[in-house]
Design a protein around this motif. Structure first.
Motif, PDB file in Angstrom:
ATOM      1  N   TYR A   1       0.844  -1.195   0.000  1.00 17.53           N
ATOM      2  CA  TYR A   1       0.000   0.000   0.000  1.00 17.53           C
ATOM      3  C   TYR A   1       0.878   1.243   0.000  1.00 17.53           C
ATOM      4  O   TYR A   1       1.995   1.234   0.527  1.00 17.53           O
TER       5      TYR A   1
ATOM      6  N   ILE B   1      -4.507   1.459   3.670  1.00 19.28           N
ATOM      7  CA  ILE B   1      -5.024   0.452   4.601  1.00 19.28           C
ATOM      8  C   ILE B   1      -4.985   1.050   6.001  1.00 19.28           C
ATOM      9  O   ILE B   1      -4.024   1.727   6.372  1.00 19.28           O
TER      10      ILE B   1
ATOM     11  N   LYS C   1     -15.202   3.234   3.486  1.00 16.94           N
ATOM     12  CA  LYS C   1     -15.513   2.286   2.425  1.00 16.94           C
ATOM     13  C   LYS C   1     -15.759   3.004   1.103  1.00 16.94           C
ATOM     14  O   LYS C   1     -15.273   2.583   0.044  1.00 16.94           O
TER      15      LYS C   1
ATOM     16  N   THR D   1      -9.058   0.262   2.763  1.00 15.61           N
ATOM     17  CA  THR D   1      -9.151  -1.083   3.330  1.00 15.61           C
ATOM     18  C   THR D   1      -9.036  -0.978   4.849  1.00 15.61           C
ATOM     19  O   THR D   1      -8.048  -0.447   5.362  1.00 15.61           O
TER      20      THR D   1
END
Length: 348
Positions: free
Chosen positions: A3, A29, A101, A106
């Motif tokens: 990420y 994330i 979301k 994530t």
């Protein structure tokens, strides 16, 4: 999977940074071992204000006759007050989850542990490995419990305990007259408790302008709160506090002596950043001494306010994106939600 950005902590610094970074096109994330929203949403700003609003309505109802409004048999139901507070938390928690979301973040509901850094950071969470080019530490803070004789054996309240109590103690002692202590003193005084506030320094709200804090103390003295200032707690027994100016019995004892940054449990020792005054050392871009590692919010131990954390998260993300942005602390607003409320910004 690698990420662009990993964020440890889902409080105001963490979730604001995550949403901003993801909307800017970074792969993000976020790790949160408890509930999204951090201290502010789950056991701080939001639930405290929910209770204080109920207390204000109750007080106004009792005094309504002076405003030409008749209200008889006024009472309150703590179970319903707590239920309303919990409903607000659930609603806002769901809102944060939806925002993350929708932005493409994530979210991993697990404790994260930074194992090491080579070209990228290696993170372990729930037996899964994750890699990230940048990390924002937003691990927040926890209640500071002072080392006092007898405190380990005593039944004490933390602020989280007080927020979930469905009982109003007849006699409440609060150790600490900062923002947390005074907001709880306000609430329980409004709901009928006999409140005694014990503070080591010689005035309440130590960081506030002295004219304001003195005026607020005098107002609450009129309302029946007893202040023991410049008073040191010597020992805590089961239902008694022994201090430098006497002994006081209590039904409940609330420790409101502040909070401390969360610096352990997530592998910070494997990166060995510089510290300053027992805090992670950061510059005005929120960068630590470790390249790619940023720290925002309560974990820095500097300005433990939700709106400060949000701005710090924005500054960190802007610099990760290559946009020069600097954090300033000379005009951070602060509010104490007593009744009357107290607010300040800038220099005194």
């Amino acid at each position: 999977m690698s990420y662009n950005l990993a964020i440890i902590g889902g409080g105001p610094a963490g979730y604001v940074a995550a949403e901003k970074a993801a909307k800017a096109g970074l792969s993000v994330i976020l790790f949160e071992k408890n509930s999204l929203g951090g201290v502010c949403l789950n056991e701080g700003c939001i639930p405290t204000k929910a209770l204080l609003h109920s207390a204000k309505i109750y007080e106004h109802s009792l005094d309504s006759a002076k405003y030409g409004v008749s209200a008889s048999d006024v009472s309150f139901d703590m179970s319903k007050i707590i239920a309303r507070k919990n409903k607000i938390i659930r609603k806002l928690n769901a809102g944060i989850r939806y925002r993350l979301k929708d932005a493409g973040v994530t979210v991993v509901n697990a404790e994260a542990y930074i194992r090491h850094k080579t070209e990228v950071f290696n993170i372990l969470a729930d037996n899964e490995e994750y890699k990230a080019y940048n990390i924002i530490l937003a691990t927040g803070s926890s209640v500071f419990i002072p080392s006092l004789p007898g405190i380990e054996a005593a039944e004490i309240w933390s602020s989280a305990d007080a927020l979930n109590s469905k009982e109003i103690p007849a006699k409440l002692i609060i150790i600490g007259a900062g923002v947390i202590g005074m907001e709880f003193a306000s609430f329980f005084n409004s709901m009928g408790s006999k409140v005694i506030v014990i503070e080591m320094i010689d005035e309440i709200l130590g960081g506030m302008d002295s004219d304001i804090s003195t005026a607020l103390r005098e107002e609450y003295t009129k309302r029946g709160i007893e202040f023991r200032l410049a008073t040191k707690v010597l020992e805590i027994e089961k239902n008694r506090v022994r201090t430098s100016d006497g002994e006081y019995d209590f039904d409940k004892l609330l420790i409101a002596t502040g909070r401390k940054p969360n610096l352990t449990g997530f592998g910070l020792e494997n990166l060995n950043p510089d510290f300053e005054n027992k805090r992670i050392k950061i510059n005005d871009r929120m960068q630590t001494s470790v390249p790619g590692l940023y720290a925002c919010g309560d974990v820095t131990g500097f300005s433990m306010l939700a709106h400060t954390a949000e701005r710090e998260g924005e500054v960190a993300v802007n610099n990760i994106l290559g946009n020069d942005d600097r954090m300033r602390y000379d005009a951070v607003p602060s509010v104490v939600y007593t009744n009357p409320e107290v607010a300040s910004v800038g220099y005194s």
